[in-house]
Design an enzyme around this catalytic site. Structure first.
Site, PDB file in Angstrom:
ATOM      1  N   ASP A   1     -21.017 -33.842  25.175  1.00 43.16           N
ATOM      2  CA  ASP A   1     -21.102 -34.411  26.794  1.00 43.16           C
ATOM      3  C   ASP A   1     -22.428 -34.458  27.260  1.00 43.16           C
ATOM      4  O   ASP A   1     -23.060 -33.344  27.452  1.00 43.16           O
ATOM      5  CB  ASP A   1     -20.074 -33.585  27.667  1.00 43.16           C
ATOM      6  CG  ASP A   1     -20.025 -34.306  28.868  1.00 43.16           C
ATOM      7  OD1 ASP A   1     -20.666 -35.056  29.282  1.00 43.16           O
ATOM      8  OD2 ASP A   1     -18.804 -33.657  29.544  1.00 43.16           O
TER       9      ASP A   1
ATOM     10  N   GLU B   1       2.038 -30.614  26.524  1.00 39.32           N
ATOM     11  CA  GLU B   1       1.964 -29.977  27.381  1.00 39.32           C
ATOM     12  C   GLU B   1       3.322 -29.052  27.684  1.00 39.32           C
ATOM     13  O   GLU B   1       4.630 -29.584  27.408  1.00 39.32           O
ATOM     14  CB  GLU B   1       2.099 -31.054  28.844  1.00 39.32           C
ATOM     15  CG  GLU B   1       1.259 -30.716  29.699  1.00 39.32           C
ATOM     16  CD  GLU B   1      -0.231 -29.954  29.837  1.00 39.32           C
ATOM     17  OE1 GLU B   1      -0.074 -28.805  29.778  1.00 39.32           O
ATOM     18  OE2 GLU B   1      -1.098 -30.792  29.537  1.00 39.32           O
TER      19      GLU B   1
ATOM     20  N   TYR C   1     -13.316 -30.166   1.286  1.00 39.93           N
ATOM     21  CA  TYR C   1     -14.169 -28.940   0.874  1.00 39.93           C
ATOM     22  C   TYR C   1     -15.054 -28.741   2.043  1.00 39.93           C
ATOM     23  O   TYR C   1     -15.623 -27.586   1.979  1.00 39.93           O
ATOM     24  CB  TYR C   1     -15.009 -29.133  -0.497  1.00 39.93           C
ATOM     25  CG  TYR C   1     -15.980 -29.958  -0.580  1.00 39.93           C
ATOM     26  CD1 TYR C   1     -16.003 -31.304  -0.697  1.00 39.93           C
ATOM     27  CD2 TYR C   1     -17.122 -29.185  -0.504  1.00 39.93           C
ATOM     28  CE1 TYR C   1     -17.049 -32.102  -0.523  1.00 39.93           C
ATOM     29  CE2 TYR C   1     -18.484 -30.059  -0.521  1.00 39.93           C
ATOM     30  CZ  TYR C   1     -18.205 -31.321  -0.642  1.00 39.93           C
ATOM     31  OH  TYR C   1     -19.473 -32.091  -0.560  1.00 39.93           O
TER      32      TYR C   1
END
Ligand SMILES: *[C@@H]1O[C@H](CO)[C@@H](O)[C@H](O)[C@H]1NC(C)=O
Ligand SMILES: *[C@@H]1O[C@H](CO)[C@@H](O)[C@H](O)[C@H]1NC(C)=O
Ligand SMILES: *[C@@H]1O[C@H](CO)[C@@H](O)[C@H](O)[C@H]1NC(C)=O
Ligand SMILES: *[C@@H]1O[C@H](CO)[C@@H](O)[C@H](O)[C@H]1NC(C)=O
Length: 738
Positions: A411, A500, A574
Site C-alpha cells: 500500500d 464472514e 518449492y
C-alpha cells in the site's frame, strides 16, 4: 603441438612490449630452439624474420571492435519488445545473445575474453554490482556465464546467462580481451547499456508466475480498471498504466535511485516492493505524489483528473524529482502498478470496500461513546473508508515460513508509518487470511483494513470503557481487481479472509487481535488445556500413493473437551508459494479418540503437483467448552520413489557383472529427457545414461554392465534426473570377491 606452443610464445613476447613473468616461467622444452630454427628454415628466404613478427603483431592482438546486442531478437525472447525507448531491456535468469566483432578470428584455446557488467554508483564485485562474466565451454544456467556459440570469421556470437537473483537496474557492459601474458587489456563498450529486469517467466526468479495468461495481464497489460464507489454500488474507471511508454523505465530506476537505498539490494523483490511503496508517496523522501484529501487542490491537479500514471511519472522526472500534486489512494495504487509492472514484478491494483483504517494497532475499529451514547470526538481516530485502493504483487517469500509466498499486499498511500517510514507491505495474503499478523511486513495494518470488527465502547462512571456492541461483518467486502484477460470485475475477497461468520474467520480475527495493542478485546478462553500436533509416520507420505496424516489432541483437563476443526490441504511450489487448495474439511470431534486421521488421496492432488511435491496442511479449530483457539500449519514433502537396484551375477574383481535399475514414474505426466547417473568406487567410474522419456506411471528397467576393479564392500549409487522430478536416488551394497 610444438608449433602452436611456439605461436603462443611469440604472441606473449611480441604483442606486449615486455617479456611477461608468464613467459619466463614457461620452461622451453629441450627441443624448442631446435624447432625454432627449423621453423625459421621453413620460411621463404625473402622474408626477413623481423618483418614476419611485425606482420603477426597486428594479427595477434585481440581487440573487440564492436558489439551488437541483438535487441530485436533478445527483446522478443525476453518479453521486453513493448518498451518504447530504443534501449536494451533484458530479464534476468534468461539467456541473451550478442555478436562481437574482433580484430581477428577468435582462438578458443588461447584467447582470453570476458565481460564486465557494472551497475550503480560504486560497482563492487562483493556486492554483485560489478559482475565479471567468465567464458565457459558449456552453459549451466542460473549463474553469470557466457559461451561462444557461433564463429564467423572475426565475429563471435555469445550466449550469456544471468542468475535469478541478479541485481536489477542499468548495467554498463564492457568486453575485455587480455593478451595471454595478462599485461595488456583491451576494452570495448557497446553504444547501449543493458537494463536488467525481474523475470516472471523464469523458475529461478522469485517473482516466477506459472500462468501465461496471468503474466500477460499482471506484467504486460498496460491498461487496467480501478474500482471505486461503495458496497453494492461499485464503479470502475479505466487507468492507463503505460509502463512501456517512453521514459517510464528510466523514471522507475530514477525512483529507486532517489530512495537512497543501496542498489545491491535491488535483486530482492521484497526489498524493491517496499522501496516503491515508500517512494510513490512524497512523505519523508520526496517521492512521486503528494497526497491530499481536503478538497482544495489549487496549485496542482485534482486527484480525480488523472487518467493514468504516465503524465505523473513524466512530470516527476522532468522536474528532477519534485513531488507531483495531488494523489489519493487510486492514484497511488495506479502508479505503483505501473512502476512494479515496468520492473517486471507481477502486480494488480486492488480495491477494498468499507476499508478500515486502524490508527492504534488494536486491530479493531473502535468507536467511543460517553454515558449518553454521544461520540467522544477526540477519541475517535479510527475510520472506515467507503473504499481504499492498494496493490497485490506476486513473489516467493523465502524470508517467511512456507505458504506465505504468492500474492502480497502493498500500500503506497501514506497512512501509517512502518519502521518510521510511510510505506506498507509486502504483507502475504495468506498471513492476513489466517490472522498471523506477526509476519513481515505490516500485516496488522492490512488485516485491520479487511477484517477488523467495529467495536462500540462506552465510558463508565470511573473513566474506564466497556465493550457494549461488536459488529463483525462491516469491514472489508467486495475486494475487487480487474479479471485476467477481460474487463470484468474479479472478486478476490476470499483471498484476504475466510467467509464472514465462519469459524475460521473468527479464529483469524481473535488470533490477530491477540497480537495487537488491546489483546483483551475478545473474551479470553476460560482455559487453554488442549494441545494439537500433527504427526507424520515414518519418512512421510509417498508421491503417487494415498497417505494419512495424523492430528493428535491431548486433553490436559479433567473435563470433557470437544473440538471443531477445519483442515485445508494445499499444494505449494518449492519456493513456498501457494499453488492451490485441494481439500477442505470441517469436522466436529469429541475428544475421546484423541487422534484424527486425515486422508491424503493421490487422485485429489495429482494434477496439481509441481516441483518437489511440497504440501501444506493448515488447521484452525476451537475447543467448544473453553473457546480456546487451536491453529497450526504443517508443511511436508511427498517422498519421491527410490530407484531399486538389483545386482545380477556374482561380483568378482575383473569379471563382468550386471545391475538392474528399476523405477516407476509416480506422476500422471510423461517424464521428459530422463538421465541417470551411476557410479561406485571400485565398481565403475561416474557414467551418464541417457534414457529419454518415461510415460505417465510407466515402469522402466535399465541394465548396466561393468567390471569391478576392487575387492570388498562397495556401494553402487544411482540417481535419476529430469525437469519434473528431482531427488530420486538408489543405492545397493555389493560385496566384491577378489
Ligand atoms: C484526462 O482525460 C481528459 C479527457 O481526455 C482530459 O480532458 C484531461 O485533461 C486528462 N487529464 C489529465 C490530467 O491530463
Ligand atoms: C458486496 O459485499 C456485500 C457484503 O459482503 C455482499 O452482500 C454483496 O453481495 C457484495 N456485492 C457484490 C456485487 O459482490
Ligand atoms: C479428558 O480428561 C477427563 C479427565 O481425565 C476425562 O474425563 C475426559 O474423558 C478426557 N477426555 C478425553 C478426550 O480424553
Ligand atoms: C461433546 O461431545 C459429546 C460426545 O459426542 C456430546 O455428548 C456433547 O454434547 C458435546 N459437547 C459439546 C459442547 O458439543
Amino acid at each position: 603441438m610444438l608449433i602452436s606452443q611456439l605461436t603462443l610464445l611469440f604472441l606473449s613476447q611480441d604483442s606486449c612490449s615486455r617479456v611477461s613473468p608468464v613467459w619466463k616461467s614457461v620452461r622451453a622444452p629441450p627441443l624448442f630452439w631446435k624447432h625454432h630454427a627449423r621453423l625459421a628454415a621453413l620460411l621463404p628466404p625473402a622474408t626477413p624474420k623481423a618483418s614476419l613478427l611485425s606482420g603477426l603483431h597486428s594479427h595477434l592482438i585481440l581487440k573487440a571492435q564492436s558489439i551488437d546486442l541483438m535487441k530485436l531478437k533478445n527483446h522478443k525472447n525476453h518479453h521486453t519488445d513493448l518498451y518504447q525507448d530504443n534501449i536494451c531491456v533484458l530479464r534476468r535468469s534468461q539467456t541473451f545473445q550478442m555478436w562481437i566483432t574482433l580484430s581477428r578470428p577468435f582462438n578458443r584455446h588461447t584467447d582470453k575474453l570476458h565481460l564486465h557488467l557494472k551497475t550503480g554508483p560504486i560497482p563492487e564485485v562483493g556486492k554483485r554490482t560489478h559482475v565479471i562474466v567468465p567464458l565457459v565451454e558449456e552453459l549451466k544456467g542460473n549463474c553469470w556465464e557466457a559461451a561462444v556459440v557461433k564463429e564467423n570469421d572475426k565475429r563471435i556470437k555469445l550466449s550469456v546467462n544471468s542468475p535469478g537473483t541478479a541485481v536489477i537496474g542499468r548495467y554498463r557492459l564492457t568486453v575485455e580481451t587480455t593478451c595471454p601474458n595478462g599485461l595488456a587489456i583491451y576494452t570495448c563498450n557497446p553504444s547501449d547499456d543493458i537494463y536488467m529486469l525481474f523475470n516472471p517467466w523464469s523458475k529461478d526468479d522469485s517473482v516466477f508466475l506459472d500462468d501465461e495468461e496471468e503474466r500477460q495481464e499482471y506484467v504486460l497489460n498496460d491498461v487496467g480498471r480501478i474500482y471505486n464507489g461503495r458496497v453494492n454500488q461499485i464503479g470502475a474507471r479505466t487507468w492507463n498504466y503505460g509502463q512501456f511508454d517512453s521514459g517510464i523505465l528510466a523514471t522507475c530506476l530514477y525512483i529507486l535511485e532517489k530512495s537512497k537505498t543501496l542498489c545491491s539490494g535491488w535483486g530482492d523483490p521484497v526489498n524493491v516492493v517496499r522501496i516503491v511503496s515508500a517512494m510513490v508517496n512524497s512523505n519523508d523522501d520526496a517521492g512521486v505524489l503528494v497526497g491530499k484529501w481536503s478538497g482544495d487542490y489549487t496549485g496542482g491537479t485534482c486527484p480525480t483528473f488523472w487518467n493514468g500514471s504516465v503524465e505523473i511519472l513524466q512530470q516527476y522526472y522532468a522536474s528532477k524529482g519534485s513531488p507531483v500534486k495531488y494523489g489519493q489512494c487510486w492514484v497511488f495504487g495506479g502508479v505503483t502498478t505501473t512502476v512494479l509492472r515496468c520492473l517486471g514484478i507481477p502486480t494488480r491494483t486492488v480495491t477494498n470496500f468499507n476499508s478500515a483504517h486502524d490508527t492504534d494497532v488494536s486491530l479493531t475499529i473502535d468507536v467511543y461513546v460517553d454515558e449518553n451514547m454521544d461520540t467522544i470526538t477526540n477519541k475517535n481516530q479510527d475510520s472506515i473508508w467507503n473504499f481504499h485502493v492498494w496493490n497485490d504483487c506476486w513473489m516467493a517469500r523465502p524470508d517467511l515460513p512456507p505458504g506465505n509466498g504468492g500474492w502480497q499486499a502493498v500500500d503506497a498511500t501514506p497512512q501509517e508509518t512502518s519502521n518510521g517510514i510511510y510505506c506498507c507491505g509486502p504483507a502475504p495474503l495468506t498471513a492476513i487470511r489466517n490472522g498471523q499478523v506477526y509476519l513481515k511486513y505490516d500485516c496488522p495494518f492490512v488485516f485491520a483494513e479487511v477484517n477488523s470488527d467495529r467495536i462500540l465502547w462506552q465510558r463508565n462512571a470511573d473513566g474506564t470503557y466497556s465493550k457494549i456492541f461488536t459488529e463483525k461483518k462491516v469491514v472489508g467486502c467486495n475486494i475487487s481487481t480487474k479479471a485476467v484477460g477481460s474487463d470484468e470485475r474479479n472478486d478476490i475477497t476470499h483471498m484476504y479472509k475466510y467467509a464472514e461468520g465462519s469459524e475460521e474467520e473468527r479464529v483469524a480475527v481473535e488470533t490477530a487481535c491477540s497480537y495487537g495493542s488491546k489483546p483483551d478485546t475478545y473474551e479470553s478462553p476460560t482455559a487453554k488445556d488442549v494441545t494439537m500436533k500433527v504427526v507424520m509416520e515414518g519418512e512421510g507420505p509417498k508421491l503417487g500413493s494415498d497417505a494419512e496424516l495424523i492430528v493428535k489432541f491431548i486433553n490436559h483437563s479433567c473435563e470433557n473437551r470437544n473440538v471443531s476443526l477445519n483442515s485445508q490441504l494445499a499444494v505449494m511450489y518449492y519456493t513456498g508459494v501457494h499453488k492451490a487448495t485441494f481439500q477442505k474439511e470441517k469436522r466436529d470431534l469429541d475428544l475421546l479418540p484423541n487422534k484424527v486421521k486425515l486422508a491424503l488421496t493421490y487422485d485429489k492432488y495429482k494434477d496439481l503437483l509441481v516441483d518437489q511435491g511440497a504440501l501444506m496442511l493448515t488447521l484452525l479449530g476451537r475447543v467448544k467448552e473453553t473457546q480456546q483457539v487451536l491453529a497450526t500449519q504443517f508443511g511436508f514433502l511427498l517422498r519421491t520413489p527410490d530407484l531399486i537396484i538389483k545386482p545380477i551375477g556374482k561380483p568378482v574383481v575383473g569379471q563382468k557383472m550386471t545391475v538392474e535399475i528399476s523405477f516407476i514414474n509416480p506422476l500422471p505426466e510423461e517424464l521428459k529427457d530422463v538421465v541417470l547417473n551411476v557410479e561406485g568406487i571400485g565398481l565403475l567410474p561416474v557414467q551418464k545414461i541417457t534414457y529419454g522419456d518415461i510415460r505417465s506411471n510407466g515402469r522402466v528397467t535399465i541394465t548396466k554392465d561393468f567390471t569391478p576393479t576392487l575387492a570388498g564392500a562397495k556401494k553402487f549409487v544411482a540417481s535419476l534426473h529430469c525437469s519434473q522430478l528431482t531427488q530420486v536416488h538408489g543405492v545397493a551394497d555389493i560385496y566384491v570377491e577378489a
